[in-house]
Write an enzyme that holds these catalytic residues in place. Structure first.
Site, PDB file in Angstrom:
ATOM      1  N   ILE A  83       0.867  -1.185   0.000  1.00  0.00           N
ATOM      2  CA  ILE A  83       0.000   0.000   0.000  1.00  0.00           C
ATOM      3  C   ILE A  83       0.896   1.224   0.000  1.00  0.00           C
ATOM      4  O   ILE A  83       1.849   1.292   0.786  1.00  0.00           O
ATOM      5  CB  ILE A  83      -0.893   0.030   1.274  1.00  0.00           C
ATOM      6  CG1 ILE A  83      -1.525  -1.339   1.531  1.00  0.00           C
ATOM      7  CG2 ILE A  83      -1.941   1.115   1.184  1.00  0.00           C
ATOM      8  CD1 ILE A  83      -2.227  -1.460   2.883  1.00  0.00           C
ATOM      9  N   PRO A  85       1.509   5.194   0.670  1.00  0.00           N
ATOM     10  CA  PRO A  85       1.038   6.470   1.215  1.00  0.00           C
ATOM     11  C   PRO A  85       1.296   7.609   0.222  1.00  0.00           C
ATOM     12  O   PRO A  85       2.112   7.456  -0.687  1.00  0.00           O
ATOM     13  CB  PRO A  85       1.915   6.697   2.453  1.00  0.00           C
ATOM     14  CG  PRO A  85       2.620   5.434   2.712  1.00  0.00           C
ATOM     15  CD  PRO A  85       2.650   4.664   1.432  1.00  0.00           C
ATOM     16  N   ILE A 112       4.047  -1.520   3.629  1.00  0.00           N
ATOM     17  CA  ILE A 112       3.885  -0.113   3.273  1.00  0.00           C
ATOM     18  C   ILE A 112       5.005   0.330   2.338  1.00  0.00           C
ATOM     19  O   ILE A 112       6.183   0.133   2.630  1.00  0.00           O
ATOM     20  CB  ILE A 112       3.855   0.778   4.539  1.00  0.00           C
ATOM     21  CG1 ILE A 112       2.737   0.313   5.491  1.00  0.00           C
ATOM     22  CG2 ILE A 112       3.681   2.248   4.161  1.00  0.00           C
ATOM     23  CD1 ILE A 112       1.332   0.380   4.945  1.00  0.00           C
ATOM     24  N   LYS A 113       4.588   0.946   1.219  1.00  0.00           N
ATOM     25  CA  LYS A 113       5.585   1.386   0.238  1.00  0.00           C
ATOM     26  C   LYS A 113       6.099   2.773   0.613  1.00  0.00           C
ATOM     27  O   LYS A 113       5.319   3.699   0.833  1.00  0.00           O
ATOM     28  CB  LYS A 113       4.959   1.445  -1.154  1.00  0.00           C
ATOM     29  CG  LYS A 113       4.751   0.069  -1.754  1.00  0.00           C
ATOM     30  CD  LYS A 113       4.014   0.155  -3.050  1.00  0.00           C
ATOM     31  CE  LYS A 113       4.940   0.022  -4.234  1.00  0.00           C
ATOM     32  NZ  LYS A 113       4.189   0.061  -5.516  1.00  0.00           N
ATOM     33  N   LEU A 114       7.391   2.879   0.687  1.00  0.00           N
ATOM     34  CA  LEU A 114       8.008   4.172   0.995  1.00  0.00           C
ATOM     35  C   LEU A 114       9.022   4.485  -0.100  1.00  0.00           C
ATOM     36  O   LEU A 114       9.691   3.569  -0.604  1.00  0.00           O
ATOM     37  CB  LEU A 114       8.709   4.104   2.354  1.00  0.00           C
ATOM     38  CG  LEU A 114       7.768   3.902   3.547  1.00  0.00           C
ATOM     39  CD1 LEU A 114       8.536   3.479   4.793  1.00  0.00           C
ATOM     40  CD2 LEU A 114       6.965   5.175   3.818  1.00  0.00           C
TER      41      LEU A 114
END
Ligand code: E4P
Length: 286
Positions: A83, A85, A112-114
């Site tokens: 996912i 942000p 979580i994709k950063l």
């Protein structure tokens, strides 16, 4: 269908439409995971229809829709859903982290994709310290992959690094060489980072990624369908890819033992990618 054990790589779908994930799951018999991003969410059929009618969303509406998409995908895939942000070039590590904490609640399979930027890595360091799972996106160099390795050493769960092969190919560089180089560099490491071959554009990318035993490969549904059409064929160990005019990316000898901020984090495609994802997200908001 093919027996799962015959494929060394984990197979993900790259998309924002749960119905594609469901079709892929029926064809292969399993799907290990999925990657999403703002561009892919903007292409979800429900979102697209609204946009075509000139209807946009409030931030809370689009977040609600994204959450619903993730919930539907989570019910189909076995292991992981990435996912992403909201991030632009000004988004701080704290802002990224606070969105990450909220989004991690959307699914027990959330990664979580950063972005692979200084802010993204700072957020990742804190996220893994809090036992969150992260997928470092928009990676275009071996130096960036080394920084990801160094910043996430204490991670409890596997960390993903997503090198974008197609976007390197687009500018004449052989993106698959980056996969090969990062895999080789990580041989010296402790195995806590998994290479996720991303931005796959064609069947040959898939064959090469399978031959290299990329731990994870994410496939747009179009490429997945081509693979299904070939009865999920697997490459031989001496698989020769289509001759290409692409420039080689040479392997660099890089130590994995430095502090993450000592590596060169800059790549113009990382910045361009962050900007593009932010634009695609902002396009949805009224
Ligand atoms: C997946 O995690 C990536 O966001 C995706 O593969 C990017 O693909 P693209 O370069 O085709 O946009």
């Amino acid at each position: 269908m093919i027996h799962k054990k015959k494929i060394f790589s984990k197979i993900f779908i790259d998309g924002g439409d749960p119905s594609e994930t469901a079709k892929a799951e029926q064809l292969l018999g399993f799907i290990d995971g999925q990657t999403t991003n703002p561009t892919l969410v903007a292409n979800n059929p429900i979102v697209k229809k609204s946009l075509e009618k000139g209807e946009k969303f409030t931030k809370s509406e689009i977040n609600g829709l994204y959450k619903k998409i993730i919930e539907e995908i989570s019910a189909i895939v076995e292991w992981s859903v990435s996912i992403e942000p909201y991030a632009d070039l000004k988004t701080s590590a704290e802002e990224l982290l606070s969105q990450a904490v909220g989004m991690a609640e959307w699914s027990s399979k959330a990664w979580i994709k950063l972005p692979t930027t200084a802010q993204g890595l700072e957020a990742a360091k804190k996220a893994v310290a809090n036992d969150m799972r992260v997928n470092m996106t928009l990676c275009f160099t071996q130096d960036q992959a080394a920084a990801i390795y160094a910043a996430t050493k204490d991670a409890k769960y596997p960390v993903f690094v997503s090198p974008f092969v197609g976007r390197l190919d687009d500018r004449g560089e052989n993106g698959m060489h980056l996969i090969e180089n990062i895999l080789k560099m990580y041989e010296k490491g402790d195995g806590h980072v998994m290479v996720l071959t991303a931005s796959v554009r064609n069947f040959d990318h898939l064959m090469q990624a399978l031959r290299l035993r990329s731990p994870i490969i994410t496939l747009p549904f179009k490429v997945f369908e081509q693979w299904a059409g070939k009865r999920f064929m697997l490459p031989s160990d001496d698989h020769i890819s289509v001759p290409s005019q692409l420039t080689s990316i040479p392997y660099k000898e890089i130590s994995l033992d430095k502090h993450w901020y000592q590596y060169d984090l800059y790549h113009e495609l990382t910045e361009a990618g962050v900007k593009r994802f932010a634009e695609d997200w902002n396009r949805l908001i009224r």
